[in-house]
Design a protein around this motif. Structure first.
Motif, PDB file in Angstrom:
ATOM      1  N   GLY A  89      22.566  -5.108  38.275  1.00 59.19           N
ATOM      2  CA  GLY A  89      22.009  -3.802  38.611  1.00 59.19           C
ATOM      3  C   GLY A  89      20.501  -3.737  38.535  1.00 59.19           C
ATOM      4  N   GLY A  90      19.844  -4.845  38.145  1.00 58.41           N
ATOM      5  CA  GLY A  90      18.389  -4.869  38.052  1.00 58.41           C
ATOM      6  C   GLY A  90      17.720  -4.887  39.418  1.00 58.41           C
ATOM      7  N   TYR A  91      16.448  -4.515  39.432  1.00 58.37           N
ATOM      8  CA  TYR A  91      15.704  -4.332  40.682  1.00 58.37           C
ATOM      9  C   TYR A  91      14.621  -5.396  40.847  1.00 58.37           C
ATOM     10  N   LEU A  92      14.435  -5.822  42.094  1.00 56.61           N
ATOM     11  CA  LEU A  92      13.385  -6.774  42.461  1.00 56.61           C
ATOM     12  C   LEU A  92      12.474  -6.135  43.498  1.00 56.61           C
ATOM     13  N   PHE A  93      11.163  -6.127  43.210  1.00 56.60           N
ATOM     14  CA  PHE A  93      10.176  -5.645  44.183  1.00 56.60           C
ATOM     15  C   PHE A  93       9.226  -6.787  44.516  1.00 56.60           C
ATOM     16  N   VAL A  94       9.117  -7.103  45.803  1.00 57.54           N
ATOM     17  CA  VAL A  94       8.219  -8.170  46.264  1.00 57.54           C
ATOM     18  C   VAL A  94       7.403  -7.636  47.433  1.00 57.54           C
ATOM     19  N   GLU A  95       6.106  -7.901  47.417  1.00 55.98           N
ATOM     20  CA  GLU A  95       5.265  -7.612  48.577  1.00 55.98           C
ATOM     21  C   GLU A  95       4.338  -8.787  48.798  1.00 55.98           C
ATOM     22  N   GLY A  96       4.026  -9.038  50.060  1.00 59.32           N
ATOM     23  CA  GLY A  96       3.152 -10.169  50.351  1.00 59.32           C
ATOM     24  C   GLY A  96       2.506 -10.043  51.706  1.00 59.32           C
ATOM     25  N   HIS A  97       1.509 -10.877  51.926  1.00 56.37           N
ATOM     26  CA  HIS A  97       0.809 -10.888  53.205  1.00 56.37           C
ATOM     27  C   HIS A  97       1.740 -11.371  54.306  1.00 56.37           C
ATOM     28  N   LEU A  98       1.550 -10.829  55.486  1.00 58.35           N
ATOM     29  CA  LEU A  98       2.421 -11.054  56.629  1.00 58.35           C
ATOM     30  C   LEU A  98       1.634 -11.709  57.761  1.00 58.35           C
ATOM     31  N   ARG A  99       2.267 -12.650  58.446  1.00 58.45           N
ATOM     32  CA  ARG A  99       1.640 -13.218  59.640  1.00 58.45           C
ATOM     33  C   ARG A  99       1.560 -12.144  60.717  1.00 58.45           C
ATOM     34  N   SER A 100       0.457 -12.133  61.441  1.00 54.35           N
ATOM     35  CA  SER A 100       0.244 -11.070  62.419  1.00 54.35           C
ATOM     36  C   SER A 100      -0.463 -11.620  63.650  1.00 54.35           C
ATOM     37  N   ALA A 101      -0.105 -11.060  64.820  1.00 53.56           N
ATOM     38  CA  ALA A 101      -0.779 -11.447  66.055  1.00 53.56           C
ATOM     39  C   ALA A 101      -2.190 -10.883  66.113  1.00 53.56           C
TER      40      ALA A 101
END
Length: 207
Positions: free
Chosen positions: A123-135
């Motif tokens: 029931g635990g939560y994972l939050f991930v954010e990161g840079h994204l490849r972009s055109a």
């Protein structure tokens, strides 16, 4: 002294970076308890979570980053709720079923994703954010696409969990350094029928 130690010491990286609005919006619906901030830097998530009442393990390889986190925690009177841990994310032994919440911001590692999920309590939560490849040009973040998520790559990594929120956005920042970002919030749970926290009334994708 590592490159990141030098950057933190020189002030090239913000001393008090803001946590993601997605994390900030959903945090009230996440159970209290123990949290882990992976690649904690100068405390973007660790300080925020400690202020919210979590007991936080702040993991980073940089002594200088952890020193700054300690200073910030003392300034806010929350030093007893943050435990600095110096370690390399690539080789760190994550404990099993230890955390109600794990966060990781702007540190690119997919090969430890299963270990992060295993470190969550049921029931635990994972939050991930990161840079994204972009055109489009995105001067904020790494210049090498190896350290950016491909389209839907972070989403696919989280499919072993219950995905509660996902977005891929381009943000115009105050310093004119456009940033493309992927964000995932997921829960360690399975089954065809589950409960879901309500989406916050304000759009958490904006800054």
């Amino acid at each position: 002294m590592t490159d990141w130690d030098e950057r933190f010491a020189a002030g090239d990286y913000p001393r008090e970076p803001e946590p993601s609005p997605v994390l900030r919006s959903y945090e009230p619906s996440i159970p209290d308890g123990r949290a882990l901030d992976v690649a904690a830097g100068t405390g973007r998530n660790a300080v925020f979570l400690a202020e919210a009442g979590y007991a936080v393990d702040a993991l980073d390889a940089s002594r200088e980053g952890l020193r700054i986190i300690g200073e910030r925690a003392t300034e806010e009177g929350i030093e007893e709720r943050i435990e600095p841990i110096r370690g390399d994310v690539a080789t760190y032994g994550f404990p099993s079923e230890a955390y109600e919440l794990i966060t990781m911001s702007f540190f690119h590692t997919l090969d430890r994703f299963a270990d992060l999920a295993e470190a969550l309590v049921p029931g635990g939560y994972l939050f991930v954010e990161g840079h994204l490849r972009s055109a489009s040009a995105t001067p904020s973040g790494p210049s090498d696409d190896r350290y950016r998520f491909a389209a839907n790559e972070l989403l696919r990594a989280g499919l072993g969990l219950t995905v509660l929120y996902y977005d891929e956005t381009t943000e115009e920042r105050p310093d004119d350094r456009r940033r493309a970002t992927a964000r995932l919030l997921a829960r360690r749970s399975t089954g065809g029928r589950q409960s879901y926290p309500p989406r916050p009334p304000e759009d958490p994708g904006g800054e």
